[in-house]
Write a protein that holds these residues in place. Structure first.
Motif, mmCIF file in Angstrom:
data_model
loop_
_atom_site.group_PDB
_atom_site.id
_atom_site.type_symbol
_atom_site.label_atom_id
_atom_site.label_comp_id
_atom_site.label_asym_id
_atom_site.label_seq_id
_atom_site.Cartn_x
_atom_site.Cartn_y
_atom_site.Cartn_z
ATOM 1 N N ASP A 47 0.834 -0.701 0.100
ATOM 2 C CA ASP A 47 -0.125 0.333 -0.201
ATOM 3 C C ASP A 47 0.926 1.017 0.087
ATOM 4 O OD1 ASP A 47 -2.079 -1.160 0.143
ATOM 5 O OD2 ASP A 47 -2.770 -1.558 2.037
ATOM 6 N N MET A 48 1.965 1.479 0.769
ATOM 7 C CA MET A 48 3.092 2.311 0.428
ATOM 8 C C MET A 48 4.111 2.468 -1.039
ATOM 9 S SD MET A 48 4.238 2.190 4.291
ATOM 10 C CE MET A 48 4.650 0.107 3.883
ATOM 11 N N ALA A 49 4.407 3.618 -1.370
ATOM 12 C CA ALA A 49 4.913 3.689 -2.408
ATOM 13 C C ALA A 49 6.146 4.027 -2.071
ATOM 14 C CB ALA A 49 5.078 4.582 -3.457
ATOM 15 N N TRP A 51 10.295 3.862 -1.123
ATOM 16 C CA TRP A 51 11.342 3.156 -0.580
ATOM 17 C C TRP A 51 11.068 2.500 0.940
ATOM 18 C CZ3 TRP A 51 12.426 4.232 4.687
ATOM 19 C CH2 TRP A 51 11.517 5.273 5.478
ATOM 20 N N ALA A 52 9.883 3.893 1.150
ATOM 21 C CA ALA A 52 9.097 2.667 3.152
ATOM 22 C C ALA A 52 8.231 1.285 1.840
ATOM 23 C CB ALA A 52 8.045 3.789 2.980
ATOM 24 N N GLY A 53 7.826 1.738 1.191
ATOM 25 C CA GLY A 53 6.854 0.575 1.044
ATOM 26 C C GLY A 53 7.977 -0.621 0.511
ATOM 27 N N GLN A 54 9.210 -0.471 -0.223
ATOM 28 C CA GLN A 54 10.152 -1.775 -0.669
ATOM 29 C C GLN A 54 11.031 -1.610 1.130
ATOM 30 O OE1 GLN A 54 10.651 -2.827 -3.600
ATOM 31 N NE2 GLN A 54 11.549 -4.544 -2.617
ATOM 32 N N ALA A 55 11.331 -1.419 1.685
ATOM 33 C CA ALA A 55 12.008 -1.387 2.721
ATOM 34 C C ALA A 55 11.320 -2.449 4.040
ATOM 35 C CB ALA A 55 12.412 -0.110 4.090
ATOM 36 N N LEU A 56 9.527 -2.669 3.754
ATOM 37 C CA LEU A 56 8.346 -3.138 4.273
ATOM 38 C C LEU A 56 8.897 -4.420 3.374
ATOM 39 C CD1 LEU A 56 6.785 -4.013 6.429
ATOM 40 C CD2 LEU A 56 4.918 -3.120 4.725
ATOM 41 N N ILE A 57 8.363 -4.233 2.061
ATOM 42 C CA ILE A 57 8.895 -5.963 1.745
ATOM 43 C C ILE A 57 9.729 -6.771 1.718
ATOM 44 C CG2 ILE A 57 9.045 -6.880 -0.827
ATOM 45 C CD1 ILE A 57 6.818 -4.760 -1.865
ATOM 46 N N ASP A 58 11.791 -6.360 2.045
ATOM 47 C CA ASP A 58 12.275 -6.775 2.210
ATOM 48 C C ASP A 58 12.771 -7.330 3.320
ATOM 49 O OD1 ASP A 58 13.509 -5.714 -0.117
ATOM 50 O OD2 ASP A 58 14.615 -4.194 0.173
ATOM 51 N N LEU A 59 11.884 -6.788 4.539
ATOM 52 C CA LEU A 59 12.219 -6.833 5.736
ATOM 53 C C LEU A 59 11.067 -8.501 6.267
ATOM 54 C CD1 LEU A 59 13.226 -6.126 8.903
ATOM 55 C CD2 LEU A 59 11.120 -4.544 9.061
ATOM 56 N N THR A 60 10.157 -7.708 5.734
ATOM 57 C CA THR A 60 9.174 -9.247 5.654
ATOM 58 C C THR A 60 10.016 -10.276 5.161
ATOM 59 O OG1 THR A 60 7.378 -7.131 5.486
ATOM 60 C CG2 THR A 60 6.754 -9.693 5.462
ATOM 61 N N LEU A 61 9.889 -10.086 3.910
ATOM 62 C CA LEU A 61 10.633 -10.955 2.956
ATOM 63 C C LEU A 61 11.499 -11.942 4.180
ATOM 64 C CD1 LEU A 61 10.340 -13.633 0.705
ATOM 65 C CD2 LEU A 61 12.543 -11.840 -0.482
ATOM 66 N N LEU A 104 3.112 -9.859 11.601
ATOM 67 C CA LEU A 104 3.244 -8.926 12.203
ATOM 68 C C LEU A 104 3.632 -7.729 11.632
ATOM 69 C CD1 LEU A 104 1.914 -7.787 14.961
ATOM 70 C CD2 LEU A 104 4.093 -8.322 16.347
ATOM 71 N N VAL A 105 4.819 -7.859 11.310
ATOM 72 C CA VAL A 105 5.485 -6.780 10.300
ATOM 73 C C VAL A 105 4.710 -6.250 9.165
ATOM 74 C CG1 VAL A 105 7.304 -5.797 9.119
ATOM 75 C CG2 VAL A 105 8.020 -6.656 11.532
ATOM 76 N N ALA A 112 1.094 1.750 10.760
ATOM 77 C CA ALA A 112 1.959 2.482 11.400
ATOM 78 C C ALA A 112 2.122 3.471 10.643
ATOM 79 C CB ALA A 112 3.089 1.842 11.844
ATOM 80 N N ILE A 113 3.490 2.904 9.410
ATOM 81 C CA ILE A 113 4.458 3.922 8.594
ATOM 82 C C ILE A 113 3.535 5.000 8.548
ATOM 83 C CG2 ILE A 113 5.093 4.119 6.376
ATOM 84 C CD1 ILE A 113 6.555 1.846 7.101
ATOM 85 N N ALA A 114 1.768 5.397 7.954
ATOM 86 C CA ALA A 114 0.954 5.314 6.929
ATOM 87 C C ALA A 114 0.053 6.946 8.419
ATOM 88 C CB ALA A 114 -0.340 5.094 6.668
ATOM 89 N N ILE A 115 0.041 6.454 9.618
ATOM 90 C CA ILE A 115 -0.019 7.186 10.773
ATOM 91 C C ILE A 115 1.207 8.221 11.257
ATOM 92 C CG2 ILE A 115 -0.246 7.195 13.159
ATOM 93 C CD1 ILE A 115 -2.274 4.987 13.191
ATOM 94 N N ALA A 116 2.203 7.551 10.655
ATOM 95 C CA ALA A 116 3.527 8.425 10.833
ATOM 96 C C ALA A 116 3.470 9.515 9.685
ATOM 97 C CB ALA A 116 4.470 7.825 11.014
ATOM 98 N N GLY A 117 3.351 9.148 8.184
ATOM 99 C CA GLY A 117 3.547 10.140 7.715
ATOM 100 C C GLY A 117 1.861 10.888 7.846
ATOM 101 N N LYS A 118 0.650 10.554 8.302
ATOM 102 C CA LYS A 118 0.126 11.347 8.845
ATOM 103 C C LYS A 118 0.474 12.887 9.520
ATOM 104 C CE LYS A 118 -3.092 10.462 5.485
ATOM 105 N NZ LYS A 118 -2.945 12.079 4.390
ATOM 106 N N LEU A 119 0.872 12.297 10.481
ATOM 107 C CA LEU A 119 1.047 13.147 11.589
ATOM 108 C C LEU A 119 2.696 14.411 11.038
ATOM 109 C CD1 LEU A 119 1.587 10.429 14.684
ATOM 110 C CD2 LEU A 119 -0.584 12.886 14.346
ATOM 111 N N ALA A 120 3.269 13.368 10.669
ATOM 112 C CA ALA A 120 4.445 14.481 9.800
ATOM 113 C C ALA A 120 4.305 15.842 9.063
ATOM 114 C CB ALA A 120 6.120 13.836 9.725
ATOM 115 N N ASP A 121 2.933 15.385 8.211
ATOM 116 C CA ASP A 121 1.998 16.067 7.587
ATOM 117 C C ASP A 121 1.571 17.404 8.321
ATOM 118 O OD1 ASP A 121 3.515 15.070 4.952
ATOM 119 O OD2 ASP A 121 1.784 14.059 5.017
ATOM 120 N N GLY A 122 1.523 17.021 9.119
ATOM 121 C CA GLY A 122 0.359 17.782 10.039
ATOM 122 C C GLY A 122 -0.361 17.846 10.577
ATOM 123 N N GLY A 123 -0.779 16.163 10.445
ATOM 124 C CA GLY A 123 -2.340 16.166 10.157
ATOM 125 C C GLY A 123 -2.507 15.474 9.209
ATOM 126 N N GLY A 124 -4.588 15.134 9.205
ATOM 127 C CA GLY A 124 -5.382 15.122 8.315
ATOM 128 C C GLY A 124 -5.600 13.297 9.045
#
Length: 165
Positions: A47-49, A51-61, A104-105, A112-124
Motif C-alpha cells: 500500500d506504500m510507494a 522506499w518505505a514500501g520496498q523496505a517493508l517488503i524487504d524486511l518481511t521477506l 506482524l510487520v 504505522a507508517i501511514a499514521i506517522a506520515g499523516k502526523l509528519a504532514d501536520g495531521g489529516g
C-alpha cells in the motif's frame, strides 16, 4: 528412538524447504534487479510507494526466510535425533517466532507508517484496513507457540517414560 519413516520424511521435507528458500530468494533477487523472466512477471504489492514500501517488503521477506531456515533446522533435528528433543523444540519455537514477526510487520507496519506520515504532514485522515486473512495468519502463528509448548511437554513425558522403563 527415532522412527526411520519419520526421519526419512523429515529429510525430504527439509530438502523441499531449502529448495523453496532458494527459489524465493532467486525470484526476489531477479525482481529487485529487474531481470526479465521470459513471459513471467514478478510483482510485489504494498500500500506504500517508494522506499518505505520496498523496505517493508524487504524486511518481511527477510524474516520469512529466517523462519524457513529455522523450519529446515527443525526438520534436520527431527531426522537426526529424538522427535521431541531440545533442538527440535528450540528450532520450532524459532520458526514460530520469526513467522509471527514477519506477519506482524506485514500487518502493522503499513498502518504505522501511514499514521506517522499523516502526523509528519501536520495531521489529516488515514484509512486503516485489516483483512480477516491477516488476523487468521497471526492467530495461526500464535498457535505454533502453543504447539511448541506441547512439544516440550511431550519431551518431558517421553523422558519420564524412559526413566520408568
Amino acid at each position: 528412538m527415532n522412527n526411520p519413516a519419520i526421519a526419512r520424511s523429515a529429510r525430504r521435507l527439509r530438502m523441499l524447504v531449502w529448495i523453496g528458500i532458494g527459489l524465493i530468494v532467486a525470484i526476489y533477487l531477479l525482481n529487485r534487479l529487474g531481470s526479465p523472466l521470459g513471459p513471467l512477471r514478478v510483482e510485489t504489492h504494498t500500500d506504500m510507494a517508494g522506499w518505505a514500501g520496498q523496505a517493508l517488503i524487504d524486511l518481511t521477506l527477510l524474516m520469512f526466510v529466517i523462519a524457513l531456515v529455522r523450519l529446515a533446522q527443525m526438520l534436520g533435528a527431527v531426522a537426526d535425533g529424538p522427535l521431541f528433543g531440545p533442538r527440535v523444540t528450540r528450532s520450532f519455537r524459532g520458526f514460530a517466532f520469526w513467522l509471527f514477526m514477519a506477519m506482524l510487520v506485514d500487518v502493522s507496519a503499513g498502518p504505522a507508517i501511514a499514521i506517522a506520515g499523516k502526523l509528519a504532514d501536520g495531521g489529516g485522515r488515514a484509512v486503516l484496513t485489516f483483512e480477516l486473512s491477516d488476523l487468521l495468519v497471526l492467530a495461526g502463528a500464535l498457535f505454533l507457540f502453543l504447539l511448541a509448548r506441547m512439544m516440550e511437554q511431550a519431551r518431558a513425558i517421553e523422558s519420564e517414560l524412559e526413566e520408568i522403563v
